[in-house]
Design an enzyme around this catalytic site. Structure first.
Site, PDB file in Angstrom:
ATOM      1  N   CYS A  71      47.291  46.275  35.109  1.00 39.08           N
ATOM      2  CA  CYS A  71      46.553  45.137  34.546  1.00 39.08           C
ATOM      3  C   CYS A  71      46.619  45.035  33.031  1.00 39.08           C
ATOM      4  CB  CYS A  71      45.113  45.139  35.027  1.00 39.08           C
ATOM      5  SG  CYS A  71      44.021  46.321  34.193  1.00 39.08           S
ATOM      6  N   HIS A 109      39.619  46.978  33.933  1.00 44.33           N
ATOM      7  CA  HIS A 109      40.397  45.747  34.034  1.00 44.33           C
ATOM      8  C   HIS A 109      40.232  44.951  32.746  1.00 44.33           C
ATOM      9  CE1 HIS A 109      42.718  42.756  36.015  1.00 44.33           C
ATOM     10  NE2 HIS A 109      41.769  41.866  36.098  1.00 44.33           N
ATOM     11  N   ASP A 125      44.858  35.642  34.908  1.00 37.53           N
ATOM     12  CA  ASP A 125      44.909  37.062  35.267  1.00 37.53           C
ATOM     13  C   ASP A 125      46.153  37.349  36.091  1.00 37.53           C
ATOM     14  OD1 ASP A 125      44.441  39.685  35.980  1.00 37.53           O
ATOM     15  OD2 ASP A 125      42.300  39.388  36.306  1.00 37.53           O
TER      16      ASP A 125
END
Length: 291
Positions: A71, A109, A125
Site C-alpha cells: 500500500c 495503510h 486507493d
C-alpha cells in the site's frame, strides 16, 4: 512529486496519455489505469529487500523497474503522479481491519484523498489488492465498480470506513481526512515488511483487481473472484515454476529475473506446505485450503 521525465515514464507504464486538466474524469482514468497495470505485491519483502518510500525509490521500482508493491508504495507512487498532473491530493491515515482488530491497526495503510475545486473529495486507493478500480466519493453509500460493490461510511469524528465486496473478502479499512507526511508511516512500514509476525513476511502474495474479476495469488494458491462463476470464484494450486512464472509475468505484469522467480517459488512451496500441515493439524480438509 515526479518530475516531467518521471511523469512521462509513469504514464507509459500505465498506458495512458496525460490529462489536459485535473478533472474527476481524468482521476478515474488514471486510477483505473494504475490499478490495472501495476499489481499489489510483497515480493521484495519475500526476498528480504528493504522497502523505501522516497520518490526516487518508488519510481525506480514501480515505474522504471516494472514492479508492483504494497500500500505505501502503490499510493505513494500514485500520489506523486497525481501531484505532477495538478491534482490536489493528500496522503491520509489509514487502518486496515481496525474494525475487527482495534486501534493498533492505525498506520498500516496510507490511502489518498483527492479534492476538487467544488469541494468534492474522492478516496483514491491503489494499495488494496482486492480493492476498487475507480476512486470512490467520500460520501456515505454503496458504490458499484464493475461487478463488485464497495461502501464508504461516515463514522463521525473525522473518521470514515471503506468496505470491500464481502463476496471477495470480509475486509474494511478506516481512514481520516487530515494530510499526513510520508515520514509518519515509515516505522509501521518497516515493521510490516520485516517482522516475522507480519502477514507480509509470512505469505507471498500478488493481487490485481481487473475489469471483470479479481486475481489473488497467495503462495501457490491462485483464487480468481468472478461473480459470473457458479461459486463466485475459482481456486487452483499452481503446479510448477513455469506456471508460476507465467502468471507473474502475464496477468500480473511483473518484470522479474529468472533467479528472482526461482527464489520466490521456493518461498511459495515452503508456505504452501506449512499451510497444508496447519490445516491437517486443525482437522481442516486440505483440498479446501487456500494458502
Amino acid at each position: 512529486m515526479f518530475d516531467s521525465s518521471q511523469l512521462a515514464a509513469y504514464l507509459k507504464r500505465v498506458g495512458i496519455t496525460a490529462p489536459r486538466r485535473p478533472t474527476l474524469h481524468a482521476l478515474r482514468r488514471i486510477h483505473r489505469a494504475h490499478v490495472g497495470a501495476i499489481p499489489y505485491e510483497n515480493l521484495d519483502i519475500q526476498l528480504g529487500r528493504p522497502i523505501r518510500l522516497d520518490t526516487d525509490s518508488l519510481f525506480a521500482k514501480l515505474v522504471d523497474g516494472g514492479r508492483g508493491g504494497y500500500c505505501y508504495e502503490h499510493n505513494g507512487t500514485l500520489a506523486h503522479a497525481l501531484e505532477a498532473m495538478g491534482f490536489d491530493v493528500r496522503r491520509v491515515l489509514g487502518g486496515v481491519a481496525r474494525e475487527t482488530e482495534g486501534e493498533g491497526n492505525w498506520w498500516n495503510h496510507m490511502p489518498l484523498v483527492v479534492r476538487f475545486p467544488n469541494g468534492e473529495e474522492y478516496l483514491a486507493d491503489s494499495g488494496i489488492g482486492t480493492g476498487f478500480r475507480d476512486p470512490l466519493p467520500i460520501r456515505s453509500g454503496s458504490y458499484r465498480v464493475g461487478p463488485f460493490n464497495f461502501g464508504v461510511w461516515d463514522l463521525g469524528d473525522d473518521e470514515w470506513r471503506c468496505s470491500i465486496d464481502p463476496r471477495v473478502t470480509n475486509l474494511t479499512f478506516d481512514f481520516t481526512l487530515a494530510a499526513r507526511d510520508v515520514a509518519e508511516f515509515e516505522a509501521k512500514c518497516t515493521e510490516l515488511s520485516t517482522s516475522p509476525d507480519s502477514p507480509f513476511v509470512k505469505t507471498l502474495t500478488v493481487q490485481n483487481p481487473g475489469e471483470h474479476d479479481i486475481w489473488v495469488l497467495r503462495a501457490r494458491t491462485l483464487t480468481v473472484y468472478d461473480p459470473k462463476l457458479p461459486d463466485g470464484k475459482s481456486v487452483k494450486v499452481i503446479e510448477d515454476p513455469a506456471e508460476f512464472a507465467a502468471h507473474l509475468r502475464g496477468r500480473f505484469n511483473l518484470t522479474l529475473a529468472h533467479a528472482e522467480i526461482e527464489a520466490l517459488w521456493t518461498k511459495a512451496e515452503e508456505q504452501h506446505r506449512r499451510k497444508l500441515a496447519e490445516d491437517a493439524a486443525a482437522g481442516r480438509d486440505p483440498s479446501l485450503s487456500v494458502s
